[in-house]
Design a protein around this motif. Structure first.
Motif, short mmCIF file in Angstrom:
data_model
loop_
_atom_site.label_atom_id
_atom_site.label_comp_id
_atom_site.label_asym_id
_atom_site.label_seq_id
_atom_site.Cartn_x
_atom_site.Cartn_y
_atom_site.Cartn_z
N ARG A 1 -21.52 -17.65 -55.54
CA ARG A 1 -21.33 -18.01 -54.13
C ARG A 1 -22.20 -19.20 -53.76
O ARG A 1 -21.76 -20.10 -53.05
CB ARG A 1 -21.63 -16.83 -53.21
CG ARG A 1 -20.67 -15.67 -53.42
CD ARG A 1 -21.11 -14.43 -52.68
NE ARG A 1 -22.42 -14.02 -53.16
CZ ARG A 1 -23.24 -13.22 -52.50
NH1 ARG A 1 -22.90 -12.72 -51.33
NH2 ARG A 1 -24.41 -12.89 -53.01
N THR B 1 -20.70 -22.28 -55.45
CA THR B 1 -19.45 -22.65 -54.77
C THR B 1 -19.73 -23.28 -53.42
O THR B 1 -19.16 -24.32 -53.07
CB THR B 1 -18.53 -21.42 -54.62
OG1 THR B 1 -18.25 -20.89 -55.92
CG2 THR B 1 -17.23 -21.78 -53.91
N THR C 1 -20.79 -17.07 -46.36
CA THR C 1 -20.71 -16.41 -47.66
C THR C 1 -20.71 -14.91 -47.44
O THR C 1 -21.50 -14.38 -46.67
CB THR C 1 -21.89 -16.81 -48.55
OG1 THR C 1 -23.11 -16.57 -47.86
CG2 THR C 1 -21.81 -18.28 -48.94
N VAL D 1 -16.44 -17.10 -50.41
CA VAL D 1 -17.07 -18.16 -49.64
C VAL D 1 -15.97 -18.60 -48.68
O VAL D 1 -14.85 -18.92 -49.10
CB VAL D 1 -17.52 -19.34 -50.54
CG1 VAL D 1 -17.98 -20.52 -49.70
CG2 VAL D 1 -18.63 -18.88 -51.49
N GLU E 1 -14.50 -15.79 -56.47
CA GLU E 1 -15.18 -16.10 -57.73
C GLU E 1 -14.17 -16.57 -58.78
O GLU E 1 -13.12 -15.96 -58.96
CB GLU E 1 -15.93 -14.87 -58.24
CG GLU E 1 -16.76 -15.15 -59.48
CD GLU E 1 -17.64 -13.98 -59.89
OE1 GLU E 1 -18.47 -14.18 -60.77
OE2 GLU E 1 -17.48 -12.86 -59.33
#
Length: 144
Positions: free
Chosen positions: A25, A28, A66, A71, A104
């Motif tokens: 997270r 990202t 998040t 996210v 993910e």
């Protein structure tokens, strides 16, 4: 009345959030943040609503949040934006906002995201310009 958090402080708080996550997270969100700044170098980072990263340019462009499994980028005026790449995949029923949930391992369509950011900024600028009061030109009377 609360004092607003400075841009430098907001950026530091976002850095801290990314570092605290320490997993996919954080990576990202860090990449999405880079893409937002690449799309619009004039974007301003803010920290609002008890800890929400906000990206603005003459109004809110999007928030970055998040959660355990996503996210999320929520575009404040997303319903008014064209999304030919079909990035919006959350909050689709609302009349104003639209969101992108990134899970993910999901690959981000970076070019499409940048275009969406630019479109959101352009909409903010258009609405800002549209809301300015129009000045009337004084009619000139000819002297005889």
């Amino acid at each position: 009345m609360k004092k607003p958090i400075s841009t430098e402080s907001a950026s530091a708080l976002i850095d801290e959030r990314i570092n605290e996550l320490g997993d996919w997270r954080g990576k990202t969100f860090a990449r999405v943040r880079e893409l937002i700044h690449e799309a619009d170098p004039e974007i301003v980072e803010e920290w609002k609503w008890m800890g929400t990263p906000v990206f603005s340019h003459d109004g809110i462009v999007c928030t970055g949040e998040t959660y355990k499994s996503v996210v999320k980028l929520t575009f404040a005026k997303g319903a008014a934006l064209k999304d030919p790449a079909k990035l919006f995949n959350s909050s689709l029923d609302g009349n104003v906002r639209r969101a992108i949930d990134i899970r993910e391992g999901q690959k981000i369509n970076e070019a499409a995201l940048k275009e969406l950011i630019r479109a959101a900024v352009a909409l903010n600028l258009y609405l800002k310009d549209k809301s300015k009061p129009k000045t009337r030109k004084a009619s000139k009377k000819r002297a005889k």
